[in-house]
Design a protein around this motif. Structure first.
Motif: not given
Length: 310
Positions: A18-22, A83-91, A95-101
């Motif tokens: 999330a930090i990297a995305m931001d 229900i999803l692969p771990e890598a997709i879940t983490l992304l 993405y949602f966490l990045k939206s909070t800061f």
């Protein structure tokens, strides 16, 4: 790796992503932004308010509805790990966490204003300031414009960085999203606006409650940041002395601490003075404030990762 270990490891990975995305990317378009979705939900509820006589009661309902929906949305996002692969879940979670800061936006919001002032274009700077602060900017002189920018950056350190991470530590992604819903409610219908004095009462009060601990923790991180850029001694002294000058129970803590760390006077005319023993700031002090809050944010991110690891 057992389930508890996986949860903690994923929490760290999600935060780092999330930090990297931001830092690397700008804000996503509105149609894809979770906070914009929150805003639309609030607007929809706001449209129903006229049908209710007791606006304060409906305002309480808005807080419960938006907080609950955002927390549930966070739970559903976290549930994608089954229900999803771990890598997709983490992304997706990142993405949602990045939206909070908004670390990147926080540190770039005042640059345009500083550039306008330094380059001799105060009108352009004043226009940019309108989007940053809610006060009337028409009659502001340059020092008070600069003060407004530094106050905004200082206060938003709590609202857009510290508090979301605080609730992420306590309640994970659902907690961070629920906090962001309350903070968005406060910015849209907070009772400090006469138009929403009853409807926004609950939003503003709940926002004050949620930010109470993070606002006081901000002193620690601003003082720590001042070790690298500023005066930690003055940050403590002014932070503790002037924290109660602002009308908000929370905003005085980060603003007074930053005023002391930078050795500048922050003043909202007719309302409060922070660091009254210093001089009003210069345009270049905006860059110093960004550097200070940026360092405080980096230390906060590092501390959050360490706490999650431990």
């Amino acid at each position: 790796m057992n389930m508890p270990d996986a949860v903690f490891t994923n929490s760290i990975a999600v935060l780092v992503l999330a930090i990297a995305m931001d830092v690397l990317f700008s804000e996503p378009p509105g149609i894809l932004h979770p906070v914009v979705w929150m805003g639309k939900g609030i607007k929809s509820l706001q449209g129903l308010a006229s049908k209710f006589k007791n606006k304060r009661f409906f305002g309480i309902f808005m807080v419960v509805a938006m907080t609950g929906a955002s927390f549930l949305a966070g739970m559903l996002v976290v549930g994608t790990q089954f229900i999803l692969p771990e890598a997709i879940t983490l992304l997706v979670m990142a993405y949602f966490l990045k939206s909070t800061f908004s670390f990147r936006m926080l540190l770039t919001s005042g640059k345009q204003i500083m550039t306008g002032l330094v380059s001799g274009y105060p009108d352009a700077a004043r226009d940019g300031l309108k989007a940053l602060v809610s006060r009337d900017t028409a009659g502001m002189d340059e020092p008070h414009m600069v003060s407004s920018v530094i106050e905004s950056v200082s206060e938003n350190f709590v609202d857009t960085i510290l508090s979301p991470l605080f609730f992420y530590l306590i309640l994970g992604l659902p907690g961070a999203l629920a906090y962001k819903a309350v903070n968005t409610l406060d910015s849209m219908v907070g009772y400090r606006s006469r138009e929403f004095v009853e409807l926004g009462w609950a939003s503003a009060r709940f926002d004050d409650i949620l930010n109470w601990i993070p606002a006081r923790l901000s002193l620690i991180f601003i003082v720590a940041g001042a070790v690298f850029t500023g005066s930690p001694v003055n940050a403590i002294r002014t932070g503790l002395k002037d924290r109660g000058q602002a009308s908000s129970p929370n905003s005085g803590w980060p603003m007074a601490s930053v005023a002391g760390a930078l050795g500048v006077r922050l003043e909202k005319q007719g309302h409060y003075v922070l660091g009254g023993n210093f001089s009003l700031p210069l345009a270049t002090d905006i860059a110093r404030a960004n550097k200070l809050v940026g360092m405080a944010s980096v230390l906060l991110f590092m501390s959050t990762i360490i706490i999650l690891y431990l």
